[in-house]
Design an enzyme around this catalytic site. Structure first.
Site, PDB file in Angstrom:
ATOM      1  N   ASN A 139       0.825  -1.212   0.000  1.00 51.26           N
ATOM      2  CA  ASN A 139       0.000   0.000   0.000  1.00 51.26           C
ATOM      3  C   ASN A 139       0.858   1.261   0.000  1.00 51.26           C
ATOM      4  OD1 ASN A 139      -2.274  -1.595   0.068  1.00 51.26           O
ATOM      5  ND2 ASN A 139      -2.813  -1.123   2.187  1.00 51.26           N
TER       6      ASN A 139
ATOM      7  N   ARG B  68     -11.199  -5.109 -13.762  1.00 51.34           N
ATOM      8  CA  ARG B  68     -10.136  -6.025 -13.349  1.00 51.34           C
ATOM      9  C   ARG B  68     -10.715  -7.424 -13.363  1.00 51.34           C
ATOM     10  NH1 ARG B  68      -6.367  -2.426 -11.197  1.00 51.34           N
ATOM     11  NH2 ARG B  68      -7.261  -0.694  -9.986  1.00 51.34           N
TER      12      ARG B  68
ATOM     13  N   ARG C 228      -5.679   0.988 -13.108  1.00 52.54           N
ATOM     14  CA  ARG C 228      -4.295   1.192 -12.702  1.00 52.54           C
ATOM     15  C   ARG C 228      -3.581  -0.101 -12.356  1.00 52.54           C
ATOM     16  NH1 ARG C 228      -4.653   5.378  -8.878  1.00 52.54           N
ATOM     17  NH2 ARG C 228      -4.442   6.862 -10.585  1.00 52.54           N
TER      18      ARG C 228
ATOM     19  N   HIS D 129     -16.043   2.325 -14.734  1.00 55.51           N
ATOM     20  CA  HIS D 129     -15.860   1.608 -13.478  1.00 55.51           C
ATOM     21  C   HIS D 129     -17.105   0.811 -13.096  1.00 55.51           C
ATOM     22  CE1 HIS D 129     -14.918   1.406  -9.014  1.00 55.51           C
ATOM     23  NE2 HIS D 129     -13.779   1.032  -9.558  1.00 55.51           N
TER      24      HIS D 129
ATOM     25  N   TYR E 154     -12.367 -10.059  -1.145  1.00 61.16           N
ATOM     26  CA  TYR E 154     -13.057  -8.778  -0.997  1.00 61.16           C
ATOM     27  C   TYR E 154     -14.522  -9.028  -0.646  1.00 61.16           C
ATOM     28  CZ  TYR E 154      -9.232  -6.553  -3.705  1.00 61.16           C
ATOM     29  OH  TYR E 154      -8.017  -6.100  -4.153  1.00 61.16           O
TER      30      TYR E 154
ATOM     31  N   ARG F 238     -14.174   2.479   4.690  1.00 69.32           N
ATOM     32  CA  ARG F 238     -12.961   1.679   4.892  1.00 69.32           C
ATOM     33  C   ARG F 238     -11.689   2.518   4.864  1.00 69.32           C
ATOM     34  NH1 ARG F 238     -11.575  -1.435  -0.084  1.00 69.32           N
ATOM     35  NH2 ARG F 238     -10.125   0.283  -0.445  1.00 69.32           N
TER      36      ARG F 238
ATOM     37  N   HIS G  66     -15.297  -3.911   0.610  1.00 70.38           N
ATOM     38  CA  HIS G  66     -15.347  -3.302  -0.712  1.00 70.38           C
ATOM     39  C   HIS G  66     -16.766  -2.959  -1.150  1.00 70.38           C
ATOM     40  CE1 HIS G  66     -14.322  -3.212  -5.173  1.00 70.38           C
ATOM     41  NE2 HIS G  66     -13.333  -2.514  -4.639  1.00 70.38           N
TER      42      HIS G  66
END
Length: 727
Positions: free
Chosen positions: A89, A419, A449, A479, A512, A608, A636
C-alpha cells in the site's frame, strides 16, 4: 517511534505506540472547531476546518492495516501478510499519490482541496508520518514477527548464522544462478549512473584499488536480477524439520567481492528507488487509446523518483550521493532495518505446510435455489438473487455467463471489464461464447491502474475470438460492473443482468466483500441496456428509470436523498442514513451530510479508507458516526440506505463518494427493489455497526480509535457473516 521489542508485549501497548504523532493534536482541533457553536445559521459548512485532508486520511488507513500485524487474534502468517500488504500500500501511495503532489509543485499547478492544506504542507506531513510508519513496520517485523516465526520453525538465516553445509550450498547457488546473470556497473565517465527500474533491488558498492584498465572510481552499482526470487528456500536436507530462507540480498552481500576480482569491497549496501508510476494520456491528443497506452506502459518503470530507501548501515556520504543522483530531498530518504522490498516475502505466507498459522478455510455458501444442477437463467427468471461475497460464492456469476454462452437462444452478451485477473473464467466464457456465434460486446477499461497491460492482452484475446471490444469513453474511466444477457423466449426478447459492487475477478471474490445482484427486472435490465448503448455508441445521456449513474445523475440523486432525510427530520418523521463505501471525499455530499446532521438525522458511515468528513464536531456533525472495518477480508461493498419515513430505499453501487467516481467515471448505482433482499442488506449493515473488535471509530482530529468489547459480547462482523452464510 519505538515498538517494544518483547514478542510477548501486550499488543494494546504497541497500538498506542503506533498512534503517536500521526495527526494534529486533538486539543488544537477542538479549540478551532468549538468556535462554530454560535448558532445554526452562522456556520459555514464549506470552511476548510470541517474537512480532513484526503491523503493524510489515506495514511491513517495504512496505519490501520499495519495495526493488524500486531493483532493477537490473527494467525501468525496472516499478521505477516498484513505487514506486507501495508508495504505494498505504501509503495502505491508514493508511486501515485505522492507523485501527483510532487508534479503539482514542480509545475506550479498546486490544487488546494476542501481542507485548505497546500500541497507543500501535505508533502511535509506525509514525510513525517511515513517515516514513523516505516520505522514501526520494520520494528514489528524484526522484534515481533520474525522471532515468532522462528518459534514455529520458519527461519530467515543471517550470514553469520550459516553453517558450513549451508554456505557451500549457497555458494553453489551464487555461482550457478546469480553470477551468470548479474551485471555490476563500475561508475566512471564511460559508465554513468545506470537508469534503474522502479522499485528494483540495487546495491551501491564502495571499492578500493584499480581494475585491469587502471580505473579507480571507487564506486559501483549492482542491480539485482529481477528474474530471481528475493527469498531462496534451502533444501529440506539442510533445514531438517524447519524451513530456512536466505535473502538474495544476503547472498549478494556475502559474495560481492567475487563480482570485482582483485579489488577490495569496502562496503555493499542495498537501496531501492520508487518512481512516479501514474500513466498520463492526453485525451485531446489521442486517436487510438490502446496504442497510446501501450506507449506509456514502458515509461512507468522510469518515471521521476519520489522516494529513496537505503539499508540502515549505509554511510551518509553514499546516501547523500544517491539523494543528489535522484534529485530528492533529505525528507524523501527512508532508512530501513531489513529488506528494502518486503512485498517479495509474500511467498512465505503461501506455504501450505503451515495451515495452522493461517485463517481457517471456509466454503462460500450458495442460495438454495441455485444448488448444483439448477439453470441459473431459470432461477433468475423467477426471482432476484443477491449474493454477498466472499461469504457467498461467486460461482453463480461465472455459471451464468457460461450457461448463456452455450445457450442457442441467447443472442447477445454485453459486459464491462475493469479487473478480471490474468486467468479469468469470465473471459474464458466470453471467448467461448463469441466463438460459438453469440454477439459478445466487451467494454474493457484499459486504464485500470496497474492492470493496463493485462487488460490490453484480454482485449486482443476477445477480439481474436470475434467479440466487439470497445474501451469506454476516453475522458471517463468505465468503473461500472455490469453484465447484460439478451435471450429469445416465448414472449419475446428477455434481458438478464448482473450488477455488482466489485470486479469480475474470481480471486478477489474470495478476498473482498462485494454484492452481486442477478435480476431480469424489466426496468433495471432496460436501464443496463441503455448504459451499454451510451458506452459503445454516441448520443445524449439517456433517461433511466431505476439506475442512477455517474457522471450524470448519481451525485444529484444522492444529494436529493440526503436532503429528503433532512426534511423528514425537521418534520419529526423517522430519518436515518447508513452509508458504506471505501472512500468519502467529495465536498458537496459531505456538506449535505453536515446539513442533515444539523437537522437531526442520525447518520452512520462505514468508510474503509479515505474520509474527509470530521465527525462529532459540535453543531456540525454531532449526529454523524464514522467507522472503518479492517479484518480478514477487504471491505469493498458500496451500500446506501435512506430511511424514507419508514419505507427504506436501499442502493448498491460500483462508486465511492469521491470526486473521481461521481464526476469523472462511468458508475452505476442500483436499487434493491425486493423488500426481503433490501431488509437483508440493512440487517447486515447493522452487524457491521455492532462490530466491537475490528472496527475503528474516526475521531474529530482525524485519528481512529479501536472499538473494544469490554465486558460485553465480542462481535466481529466478518466472523458473524461468515458463520451465517458459508458452509
Amino acid at each position: 517511534m519505538n515498538i517494544p521489542g518483547d514478542a510477548g508485549t501486550d499488543p494494546a501497548e504497541i497500538s498506542a505506540e503506533l498512534n503517536m504523532d500521526l495527526s494534529v493534536p486533538a486539543e488544537e482541533v477542538e479549540n478551532d472547531l468549538v468556535e462554530s457553536e454560535a448558532g445554526l445559521e452562522s456556520v459555514n459548512l464549506g470552511d476548510s476546518k470541517y474537512f480532513l485532508n484526503r491523503l493524510l486520511s489515506h495514511l491513517q488507513f495504512n496505519l490501520r492495516v499495519l495495526q493488524q500485524a500486531v493483532t493477537p487474534e490473527h494467525p501468525l502468517l496472516e499478521r505477516l501478510k498484513f505487514l506486507l500488504i501495508f508495504s505494498s500500500n505504501m509503495d502505491e501511495f508514493f508511486e501515485i499519490r505522492v507523485a501527483q503532489l510532487k508534479r503539482q509543485v514542480k509545475f506550479s499547478r498546486e490544487i488546494t482541496e476542501a481542507d485548505g492544506m497546500r500541497p507543500q504542507d501535505v508533502l511535509r506531513e506525509i514525510s513525517r508520518i511515513s517515516h514513523a510508519l516505516v520505522s514501526s513496520q520494520y520494528a514489528i517485523l524484526n522484534d515481533l514477527i520474525i522471532p515468532e516465526l522462528a518459534e514455529q520453525g520458519i527461519e530467515f538465516l543471517r550470514r553469520q548464522d550459516w553453517n558450513e553445509k549451508e554456505e557451500n550450498w549457497i555458494y553453489r547457488y551464487f555461482k550457478s544462478e546469480l553470477q551468470p546473470v548479474i551485471s555490476p556497473i563500475g561508475l566512471d565517465p564511460a559508465h554513468p549512473f545506470p537508469r534503474l527500474v522502479n522499485k528494483s533491488l540495487n546495491f551501491i558498492v564502495e571499492l578500493d584499488g584499480k581494475d585491469a584498465f587502471g580505473r579507480d572510481s571507487g564506486m559501483a552499482i549492482v542491480p539485482a536480477p529481477r528474474s530471481l526470487p528475493r527469498l531462496i528456500r534451502l533444501p529440506p536436507e539442510l533445514s531438517g524439520d524447519s524451513v530456512h530462507f536466505i535473502f538474495l540480498s544476503s547472498i549478494l552481500h556475502n559474495y560481492a567481492d567475487r563480482l570485482f576480482p582483485g579489488m577490495k569491497v569496502k562496503g555493499c549496501y542495498q537501496f531501492r528507488i520508487t518512481r512516479n508510476a501514474d500513466l498520463s494520456v492526453d485525451s485531446d491528443e489521442v486517436d487510438d487509446l490502446a496504442r497510446a497506452l501501450r506507449g506509456e506502459l514502458h515509461s512507468r518503470r522510469y518515471g521521476d523518483a519520489v522516494r529513496l530507501e537505503t539499508a540502515d548501515n549505509c554511510p551518509q556520504h553514499l546516501i547523500q550521493a544517491l539523494v543528489r543522483q535522484f534529485d530528492l530531498g533529505d525528507d524523501e530518504w527512508y532508512e530501513v532495518n531489513g529488506p528494502v522490498n518486503l512485498t517479495r516475502m509474500f511467498a512465505v505466507t503461501g506455504m501450505n505446510e503451515f495451515a495452522n498459522l493461517k485463517f481457517p478455510p471456509f466454503t462460500p455458501g450458495v442460495p438454495k435455489s441455485m444448488k448444483k444442477g439448477s439453470s441459473v437463467l431459470g432461477v433468475i427468471r423467477n426471482e432476484d438473487i443477491l449474493l454477498h461475497h466472499p461469504y457467498e460464492s461467486f460461482t453463480p456469476v461465472v455459471d451464468l455467463i457460461r450457461e448463456a454462452g452455450k445457450d442457442p437462444d441467447v443472442l447477445a452478451i454485453k459486459q464491462t471489464l475493469y479487473r478480471t485477473g490474468s486467468d479469468s473464467q469470465i473471459v474464458d466464457a466470453l471467448v467461448e461464447a463469441a466463438k460459438r456465434g453469440t454477439e459478445v460486446t466487451a467494454v474493457i477499461e484499459i486504464r485500470a491502474r496497474f492492470d493496463e497491460e493485462e487488460n490490453l492482452t484480454l482485449a486482443s484475446r476477445l477480439q481474436e475470438a470475434g467479440a466487439v471490444v470497445v474501451y469506454g469513453v476516453v475522458s471517463y474511466k468505465t468503473h461500472a460492473k455490469m453484465m447484460l444477457i439478451v435471450r429469445r423466449e416465448k414472449e419475446g426478447l428477455v434481458r438478464y443482468a448482473h450488477l455488482g459492487t466489485g470486479n469480475y475477478h474470481a480471486g478477489n471474490a474470495r478476498l473482498y466483500t462485494d454484492y452481486s445482484l442477478l435480476t431480469c427486472d424489466a426496468n433495471i435490465t432496460n436501464d443496463v441496456h441503455k448504459l451499454f448503448q451510451q458506452l459503445t455508441g454516441m448520443g445524449k445521456a439517456m433517461r433511466l428509470k431505476e439506475i442512477v449513474h455517474a457522471p450524470f445523475t448519481m451525485q444529484k440523486r444522492m444529494l436529493e436523498l440526503i436532503g429528503r432525510e433532512a426534511e423528514n427530520a425537521k418534520k419529526g418523521k423517522p430519518a436515518r442514513i447508513i452509508l458504506k463505501m471505501n472512500g468519502l471525499t467529495e465536498p458537496k455530499v459531505i456538506k449535505a451530510l453536515y446539513k442533515a446532521s444539523r437537522a437531526g438525522v442520525k447518520i452512520d458511515l462505514i468508510v474503509r479508507g479515505m474520509c474527509c468528513l470530521r465527525p462529532g464536531v459540535p453543531n456540525v456533525s454531532d449526529n454523524i458516526r464514522v467507522r472503518s472495518i479492517i479484518g480478514r477480508f477487504l471491505e469493498h461493498t458500496r451500500v446506501f440506505c435512506f430511511e424514507n419515513n419508514g419505507h427504506p430505499d436501499v442502493f448498491l453501487s460500483s462508486a465511492d463518494w469521491m470526486e473521481r467516481n461521481l464526476l469523472r467515471r462511468v458508475e452505476s448505482c442500483f436499487p434493491i427493489k425486493n423488500t426481503k433482499l433490501a431488509s437483508r442488506v440493512q440487517a447486515e449493515l447493522e452487524i457491521y455497526l455492532a462490530d466491537n473488535c475490528q472496527s475503528w471509530e474516526l475521531q474529530p482530529d482525524g485519528t481512529y480509535r479501536l472499538n473494544q468489547p469490554g465486558d460485553g459480547e465480542r462481535i466481529s462482523a466478518q466472523e458473524r457473516l461468515l458463520g451465517l452464510m458459508s458452509t
